[in-house]
Design an enzyme around this catalytic site. Sequence first.
Site, mmCIF file in Angstrom:
data_model
loop_
_atom_site.group_PDB
_atom_site.id
_atom_site.type_symbol
_atom_site.label_atom_id
_atom_site.label_comp_id
_atom_site.label_asym_id
_atom_site.label_seq_id
_atom_site.Cartn_x
_atom_site.Cartn_y
_atom_site.Cartn_z
ATOM 1 N N ASP A 148 18.247 -70.887 36.360
ATOM 2 C CA ASP A 148 18.149 -70.420 37.748
ATOM 3 C C ASP A 148 19.337 -70.805 38.613
ATOM 4 O O ASP A 148 19.288 -70.638 39.831
ATOM 5 C CB ASP A 148 16.853 -70.941 38.394
ATOM 6 C CG ASP A 148 16.797 -72.461 38.431
ATOM 7 O OD1 ASP A 148 17.599 -73.095 37.727
ATOM 8 O OD2 ASP A 148 15.958 -73.010 39.160
ATOM 9 N N GLU A 149 20.389 -71.318 38.014
ATOM 10 C CA GLU A 149 21.574 -71.710 38.785
ATOM 11 C C GLU A 149 22.836 -71.243 38.072
ATOM 12 O O GLU A 149 22.928 -71.360 36.849
ATOM 13 C CB GLU A 149 21.669 -73.236 38.909
ATOM 14 C CG GLU A 149 20.644 -73.896 39.766
ATOM 15 C CD GLU A 149 20.877 -75.407 39.807
ATOM 16 O OE1 GLU A 149 21.911 -75.827 40.353
ATOM 17 O OE2 GLU A 149 20.027 -76.129 39.272
ATOM 18 N N ASP A 169 21.674 -70.327 43.626
ATOM 19 C CA ASP A 169 20.491 -71.062 43.170
ATOM 20 C C ASP A 169 19.241 -70.278 43.576
ATOM 21 O O ASP A 169 19.032 -70.007 44.758
ATOM 22 C CB ASP A 169 20.495 -72.455 43.816
ATOM 23 C CG ASP A 169 19.472 -73.386 43.186
ATOM 24 O OD1 ASP A 169 18.732 -72.943 42.288
ATOM 25 O OD2 ASP A 169 19.414 -74.557 43.591
#
Length: 402
Positions: free
Chosen positions: A99-100, A6
């Site tokens: 973003d993960e 993350d």
Amino acid sequence: MIGHIDSDCFYVSCERVRSYTLRGVPCGVLGNQGACVIAKSYELKSYGVKTGHPIWEAKKLCPHAVFVKRDFRWYEVISRRLLDLLKTVSPRVEYYSIDEMFFDASELQRYFQLPLPDATRALQTLVQDEVGVPVSIGIAPSRALAKLGSDAGKPFGVHIVDRENCESFLRSQPVGELCGIGRRSERKLQDRNIHTCWDFRQADRLLIRDLLTIKGEALWWELRGDAVTPIQTSRPPHKAIARGGSCGGKTSDPERIRAWAVRNIERLIEALDHHRVYARHISLQIDANKTALWLGRTPLAVPSASFRTIYDAVMPMLSAAPKDHLVSHMHIIAENLVWRDRIQKSLFFEDAQSPLDELKRNINQKLGRFAIRSAETLPLHEIYHDTTHNYDICDVSGKMCF
């Protein structure tokens, strides 16, 4: 073992990749019209600035902060770099969001020739060096535990949840921290004296299923280390595709509302072209103050991705919508999708897109998005003159969470 990576303050971190002057200073990324903060650095957060704060309030809290406009196209570039790097380390990677990412961590020790905690740190350093963004990483037997671990490790932390530390870790995590447990579900659980993730894990499985349906039961298994939700390396076909969002402020101006509808139709057709599908139904949702105000749905005579067909479906719905509220958001949704190469054509079937659709698509692909667009979008001149509006977060393809 499953890993969850993350990115920390992803939008701000991306801006810092291309601008060293932003490093170490309070920094915020602004959303639509530059009106509110949609992402903040930890330095800015320490001054009390929160996501959603209007810029004028954020400036009062931190007058020397630096604010930049969003650039989702650049954020996708960085996100793809992270995805490509992770694929060199792991045999399976799930592009969960911009973003993960979830990944198979079984090869991590062999790849770095280090014990698991050191190998995870090595991956974190590799991402920092090669991609330029700081990340937090969780490693655990299941997705829910891995995500809980990376969240607990923020910022720039590494957390490995194993048999030895699982109980103490889950006791330290409020049940509301679990991905998939919203406020309403949290209240239901607290009413049953379930306050921590460990309480959740120790609760009766049938009680959890009764309270939170089968999705809650899946979380219950995941917290016990049983990976019931596998890593998905490719996105399942869309059941529906939507384009829309904020109208750049509340408005009752019929020309601007119509212009937003046309802009969203053009974005929707781009997405239908990308996924090679036609729509059988078109819906229009209009919101006031983020509350659904009106929803219309129209079947199409034939499956289509034609501008004219979708326009003719949307405009009567727009005319039928209530006029006594200010419109803040709008979504146009293509539903009941069908693959273009699997459609059964009749003798009288007409091509779902016209030569004009094809010409428009070809020119825009060559010269840039919206190089040719409908004249009905002219009332939104300030939107088209600002390049930060050329790309939106839902235009990033391949993510699981959309």
